[in-house]
Design an enzyme around this catalytic site. Structure first.
Site, PDB file in Angstrom:
ATOM      1  N   LYS A 160       0.838  -1.197   0.000  1.00 29.77           N
ATOM      2  CA  LYS A 160       0.000   0.000   0.000  1.00 29.77           C
ATOM      3  C   LYS A 160       0.878   1.255   0.000  1.00 29.77           C
ATOM      4  O   LYS A 160       1.840   1.352   0.765  1.00 29.77           O
ATOM      5  CB  LYS A 160      -0.888  -0.026   1.253  1.00 29.77           C
ATOM      6  CG  LYS A 160      -1.829   1.149   1.426  1.00 29.77           C
ATOM      7  CD  LYS A 160      -2.635   0.970   2.715  1.00 29.77           C
ATOM      8  CE  LYS A 160      -3.650   2.070   2.913  1.00 29.77           C
ATOM      9  NZ  LYS A 160      -4.453   1.875   4.149  1.00 29.77           N
TER      10      LYS A 160
ATOM     11  N   SER B 216      -9.044   2.158   2.539  1.00 32.02           N
ATOM     12  CA  SER B 216      -8.052   2.862   1.756  1.00 32.02           C
ATOM     13  C   SER B 216      -7.020   1.958   1.085  1.00 32.02           C
ATOM     14  O   SER B 216      -6.272   2.402   0.213  1.00 32.02           O
ATOM     15  CB  SER B 216      -7.317   3.860   2.654  1.00 32.02           C
ATOM     16  OG  SER B 216      -6.692   3.197   3.746  1.00 32.02           O
TER      17      SER B 216
ATOM     18  N   SER C   4     -10.137  -0.482   6.384  1.00 29.43           N
ATOM     19  CA  SER C   4      -9.340  -0.213   5.180  1.00 29.43           C
ATOM     20  C   SER C   4      -8.569  -1.406   4.651  1.00 29.43           C
ATOM     21  O   SER C   4      -8.023  -1.345   3.551  1.00 29.43           O
ATOM     22  CB  SER C   4      -8.360   0.937   5.445  1.00 29.43           C
ATOM     23  OG  SER C   4      -9.064   2.144   5.583  1.00 29.43           O
TER      24      SER C   4
END
Length: 534
Positions: free
Chosen positions: A125, A200, A224
């Protein structure tokens, strides 16, 4: 009740039509495009299996790395999941590993014990610091930042032998459940590119679901990890607090917020969750867990909740998700001979209010302060006015979150009442679960929505946020595909530091429901996947 259900069904159909039509108008025939099917069988093996074959020289690391690079190039033009690559460096690292293993001279630091993922590709990420990679978290004023060090969790996985292919897209400041920002643009779901990937850690879930990666790193303060894992049909685990270091990511988490934020593994095969968590935790957090404790699923107490009530400000569960949860209960009762008890905890209806109250009372940097990246203060109302004429550099969800943050602090008495309710809810659920209880709970109220539709359902993160504020470990488990070909899934929750229970249940449910399903048919490779995951 029947009238209410009918009305909701009609409303959902209308929303689906409107946002589907909007997607067609904006993108033309692009929504009809589908990602290519998985043709290379190497992409259908778990990371654990690949690592064993690399070490035994049945496969070369470079061959596997090249297979994943080819797959990323094949799908990322449609998906926009990967936002920065390090393909050349990855090839060099794989070549070095192959030469070392071929020589037979393997240093202790690369032994199977110390480097269980030697030669296996990894994606990360973008919010995490990775050497020579960007770390914007979707903020325009961070677009020139390039990292000079790895986050601790990245370093742990690199030391375990992983080869990093690049970093993946996020929502702005990692605080929304659609991954879109003005630095990298919007990511598209591999099962239907008209739909969201979640956030996210959305780019991470997306590239995994598309078989462009086998394991990845995500983080989760309100869902997330688990929402993107759900929307993209993969596994995602939010660990117990304090197990995996959260440092080295932006925005940072400090003080009480660290108890809500969880850094954890995302992957396509349940067999990889346990070894990934061990590596990510390292000596710092591994002693808190009981990952080596044997788990007899028949001796666990199972509970189910959340499929028959509507959380405050969140949507009711889609019928296919209600049915999926019912099928999980039936499977557990039939296969294991256990009883799955139904729970009703009335304080859960305040989930969204309690989550926002907890976030607003934490004594750390405000969301609006982080939007400015330590520069001039950002005023959400002014940014909202600028957004209406296309002049703001911030996304609408980020602006709205800034406004909500400010409003919540205006009513401190209400916040304290909600936090008191949260304390009682935490105590109640912890007492129910004990050290042998597992809860089955929805991952999200809806199947992957169309792009921008989350603006109509801003509080649908409630089912995942529940376990951030309760500081409990939770694993999102894929359950195959819906009639529309979209991923189904469920959360498995246990008491703090009982992560081994949720991981064991995840492995069992993978056997029963098939786990990850490729976006375009299993075809000739279905048998290979089934063999690898059992």
């Amino acid at each position: 009740m029947e009238v209410k259900i009918l009305f909701q069904s009609l409303l959902n159909s209308l929303v689906t039509f409107v946002f589907g039509f909007m997607s067609f108008i904006i993108n033309g025939d692009r929504p009809l495009a589908k990602i290519p099917p998985v043709r290379n069988p190497l992409l259908l093996e778990s990371a654990s299996s690949l690592a064993k074959k690399i070490r035994s020289r049945k496969l070369k690391s470079l061959t596997i790395v090249e297979a994943y690079i080819d797959r990323i190039k094949e799908v990322n033009g449609l998906l926009n999941a990967m936002v920065s690559y390090r393909f050349s460096e990855a090839r060099d690292e794989a070549q070095q590993i192959d030469e070392m293993l071929d020589s037979g001279q393997v240093p202790e630091r690369y032994s199977e014990k110390n480097a269980p993922f030697l030669g296996v590709p990894l994606t990360v990420k973008e919010a995490f610091s990775v050497i020579d990679q960007p770390n914007t978290s979707g903020l325009i004023n961070r677009k020139d930042i390039v990292c000079d060090r790895d986050a601790p969790v990245v370093d742990n996985l690199r030391r375990s032998g992983c080869i990093i292919l690049g970093v993946t897209n996020v929502s702005e400041l990692c605080m929304w459940y659609e991954s879109a920002n003005f630095v990298y643009g919007r990511s598209n779901n591999p099962y239907d590119i008209r739909r969201i990937v979640g956030g996210s850690s959305g780019g991470e879930g997306c590239i995994l679901g598309a078989a462009g990666s086998v394991i990845g790193i995500g983080s989760d303060i309100g869902g997330s990890i688990r929402m993107p894992a759900f929307f993209n049909g993969v596994f995602g685990h939010k660990p117990s607090p304090g197990v995996v270091l959260n440092s080295g990511q932006f925005p940072p988490a400090s003080k009480e917020r660290s108890c809500m934020l969880g850094t954890g593994p995302m992957c396509r095969f349940a067999v990889d969750l346990d070894p990934m968590l061990r590596v990510m935790a390292g000596s710092y957090g591994l002693s808190k867990l009981r990952l080596d404790a044997p788990v007899d699923l028949r001796n666990l107490r199972f509970f189910s909740m959340g499929d028959d009530v509507r959380l405050n400000m969140a949507s009711a569960l889609d019928p296919e998700l209600v049915e999926a949860q019912a099928q999980v209960r039936t499977y557990l009762q039939t296969k294991l001979g256990v009883t799955v008890q139904r729970l009703q905890l009335y304080r859960l209806k305040y989930t969204v209010d309690m989550w926002f109250s907890m976030m607003s009372t934490i004594d750390t940097e405000s969301f609006t302060h982080m939007l400015g990246n330590n520069g001039p203060r950002v005023y959400p109302l002014w940014e909202l006015l600028k957004r209406t004429v296309g002049l703001s550099s911030h996304t609408l969800p980020a602006i709205m979150l800034g406004l909500i943050e400010g409003l919540d602090k205006l009513i401190p008495e209400r916040t304290q009442r909600l936090l008191a309710k949260l304390g009682k809810l935490r105590e109640e659920l912890e007492n129910i679960l004990g050290d042998d209880g597992v809860l089955i709970y929805p991952s999200h109220p809806k199947l992957a929505p169309f792009h921008n539709a989350p603006l109509l359902y801003p509080c649908n993160f409630a089912p995942t946020a529940t376990f951030n504020m309760l500081s409990l470990p939770a694993t999102q488990v894929p359950l195959g595909l819906s009639a529309q070909g979209l991923p189904l899934g469920i959360q498995v929750v246990a008491n703090r530091y009982n992560d081994h229970l949720t991981l064991a249940v995840a492995r069992e449910l993978e056997k029963g429901f098939g786990g990850w399903a490729a976006p375009i048919g299993m075809g000739m490779y279905h048998e290979a996947i089934e063999h690898d995951t059992t």
